[in-house]
Motif scaffolding. Structure first.
Motif, PDB file in Angstrom:
ATOM      1  N   ASN A   1      33.117   8.831 -11.835  1.00 27.17           N
ATOM      2  CA  ASN A   1      31.977   8.225 -12.514  1.00 27.17           C
ATOM      3  C   ASN A   1      30.782   8.248 -11.574  1.00 27.17           C
ATOM      4  OD1 ASN A   1      30.069   6.414 -13.593  1.00 27.17           O
ATOM      5  ND2 ASN A   1      31.639   5.083 -14.466  1.00 27.17           N
TER       6      ASN A   1
ATOM      7  N   GLY B   1      27.475   6.215 -14.415  1.00 26.51           N
ATOM      8  CA  GLY B   1      27.708   6.134 -15.854  1.00 26.51           C
ATOM      9  C   GLY B   1      27.969   7.466 -16.522  1.00 26.51           C
ATOM     10  N   ASP B   2      27.828   8.562 -15.789  1.00 29.73           N
ATOM     11  CA  ASP B   2      28.180   9.886 -16.306  1.00 29.73           C
ATOM     12  C   ASP B   2      29.549  10.237 -15.741  1.00 29.73           C
ATOM     13  OD1 ASP B   2      25.726  10.094 -17.631  1.00 29.73           O
ATOM     14  OD2 ASP B   2      24.753  10.849 -15.822  1.00 29.73           O
TER      15      ASP B   2
ATOM     16  N   ILE C   1      30.023   2.553 -23.856  1.00 29.69           N
ATOM     17  CA  ILE C   1      28.621   2.942 -23.685  1.00 29.69           C
ATOM     18  C   ILE C   1      27.748   1.712 -23.902  1.00 29.69           C
ATOM     19  CG2 ILE C   1      26.786   4.497 -24.426  1.00 29.69           C
ATOM     20  CD1 ILE C   1      29.289   5.881 -23.235  1.00 29.69           C
TER      21      ILE C   1
ATOM     22  N   HIS D   1      24.830  -0.688 -24.749  1.00 28.08           N
ATOM     23  CA  HIS D   1      23.708  -0.581 -25.686  1.00 28.08           C
ATOM     24  C   HIS D   1      22.404  -0.657 -24.895  1.00 28.08           C
ATOM     25  CE1 HIS D   1      21.130  -1.091 -29.100  1.00 28.08           C
ATOM     26  NE2 HIS D   1      22.166  -1.039 -29.935  1.00 28.08           N
TER      27      HIS D   1
ATOM     28  N   LEU E   1      28.098  -3.284 -26.303  1.00 27.35           N
ATOM     29  CA  LEU E   1      28.379  -1.855 -26.268  1.00 27.35           C
ATOM     30  C   LEU E   1      27.822  -1.206 -27.535  1.00 27.35           C
ATOM     31  CD1 LEU E   1      32.083  -1.704 -25.011  1.00 27.35           C
ATOM     32  CD2 LEU E   1      29.986  -1.382 -23.679  1.00 27.35           C
TER      33      LEU E   1
ATOM     34  N   VAL F   1      31.550  12.715 -20.390  1.00 36.40           N
ATOM     35  CA  VAL F   1      30.662  11.822 -21.151  1.00 36.40           C
ATOM     36  C   VAL F   1      29.409  11.582 -20.321  1.00 36.40           C
ATOM     37  CG1 VAL F   1      30.430   9.589 -22.291  1.00 36.40           C
ATOM     38  CG2 VAL F   1      32.680  10.704 -22.188  1.00 36.40           C
TER      39      VAL F   1
ATOM     40  N   THR G   1      25.290  10.013 -20.542  1.00 36.17           N
ATOM     41  CA  THR G   1      24.284   9.262 -21.297  1.00 36.17           C
ATOM     42  C   THR G   1      22.936   9.361 -20.597  1.00 36.17           C
ATOM     43  OG1 THR G   1      25.937   7.694 -22.119  1.00 36.17           O
ATOM     44  CG2 THR G   1      23.636   6.995 -22.193  1.00 36.17           C
TER      45      THR G   1
ATOM     46  N   SER H   1      18.628   5.840 -26.104  1.00 35.26           N
ATOM     47  CA  SER H   1      19.671   6.502 -25.331  1.00 35.26           C
ATOM     48  C   SER H   1      20.333   7.558 -26.195  1.00 35.26           C
ATOM     49  CB  SER H   1      20.736   5.522 -24.825  1.00 35.26           C
ATOM     50  OG  SER H   1      21.590   5.117 -25.883  1.00 35.26           O
TER      51      SER H   1
ATOM     52  N   THR I   1      24.145   9.793 -25.921  1.00 35.24           N
ATOM     53  CA  THR I   1      25.391  10.072 -25.216  1.00 35.24           C
ATOM     54  C   THR I   1      25.972  11.367 -25.748  1.00 35.24           C
ATOM     55  OG1 THR I   1      25.872   7.730 -24.866  1.00 35.24           O
ATOM     56  CG2 THR I   1      27.737   9.253 -24.777  1.00 35.24           C
TER      57      THR I   1
ATOM     58  N   ARG J   1      35.065   8.500 -31.451  1.00 35.14           N
ATOM     59  CA  ARG J   1      34.592   7.114 -31.507  1.00 35.14           C
ATOM     60  C   ARG J   1      35.736   6.162 -31.860  1.00 35.14           C
ATOM     61  NH1 ARG J   1      32.353   3.030 -34.488  1.00 35.14           N
ATOM     62  NH2 ARG J   1      30.718   1.920 -33.353  1.00 35.14           N
TER      63      ARG J   1
END
Length: 244
Positions: free
Chosen positions: A116, A119-120, A137, A139, A146, A157, A159, A183, A185, A239
């Motif tokens: 990580n 956050g990616d 993810i 908000h 989230l 993943v 964002t 944002s 993602t 999801r």
């Protein structure tokens, strides 16, 4: 690189994996020393000022700039390394560096892990036998909530948005900040690709919705500046829980 990196290795951590973790950390520090735009003596800073040439830089510099050129072509120019009149491939570097760090772990036998970078995330294998990774993810407009949870195996993943650094992504058409999205993602297989394309998609704004339908192997979930959401059709397989 001005952010936090973390490793999550599942299963037994062998001596080979321990060595690979050390190598991965060393690799990330090396990348920072070569590509940091905050260091005046980094190779990318010196190249941007014309104080050195590409053949005089480490081979990774040419590789990253080639990847940047490809991302610019794929995105129709929405991905750019010309930020404020200076050379800045940062939108490519982090995902590329994280994916290579992940490969070091995988080659050492850590077939189930995440790396990580701010956050990616590059995910390999699964979180536990029969259980996929679940990536929350945040908000961008409601930081205690989230926006969605991404699930999957062997996925990347990324964002791009305003949550961590404010309006920092440039619209290359206007030269000003991109503001249509809060944002976006992207989910795919390789973080090198999805991290760069997430930056381009954020710069595009709502036009990214149609463009991303043509990008094979990549799905997206976006939160707009007015707090609505949209996603590509294939995102539903990634999801968790009910649709927003």
């Amino acid at each position: 690189m001005g952010t936090v990196f973390s490793f999550d290795v599942r299963g037994s951590v062998t001596p080979a994996v321990t060595r690979a973790l050390g190598d991965a950390v060393a690799w990330l520090h090396h990348v920072d020393s070569v590509f940091s735009t905050y260091r005046s003596d980094s190779q990318i800073s010196r190249l941007g000022r014309g104080e050195t040439t590409l053949p005089m830089c480490d081979p990774e510099v040419a590789q990253v700039l080639e990847l940047c050129e490809h991302a610019a072509q794929v995105s129709g120019g929405w991905f750019t390394t010309a930020i404020g009149g200076r050379l800045d491939p940062s939108a490519m570097v982090k995902g590329w560096a994280v994916e290579r760090a992940s490969q070091l772990l995988y080659d050492a036998g850590a077939h189930h892990h995440t790396v990580n970078g701010g956050g990616d995330i590059q995910c390999r294998g699964e979180a536990a036998p029969g259980r996929p990774w679940q990536i929350g993810i945040v908000h961008p407009l409601h930081r205690d909530d989230l926006a969605t949870v991404v699930v999957g195996r062997d996925m990347a993943v990324a964002t791009s948005g305003t949550a961590e650094r404010g309006c920092h992504i440039v619209d290359p058409g206007t030269g000003g900040p991109a503001t249509a999205l809060a944002s976006i993602t992207l989910v795919g297989r390789h973080l090198t690709e999805v991290d760069a394309l997430a930056t381009a998609a954020f710069a595009m704004g709502d036009a990214a919705r149609a463009w991303l339908r043509s990008v094979e192997g990549v799905e997206a979930f976006a939160v707009t500046a007015d707090d609505s959401a949209w996603w590509t059709p294939g995102f539903t397989i990634h999801r968790a829980g009910p649709q927003p």
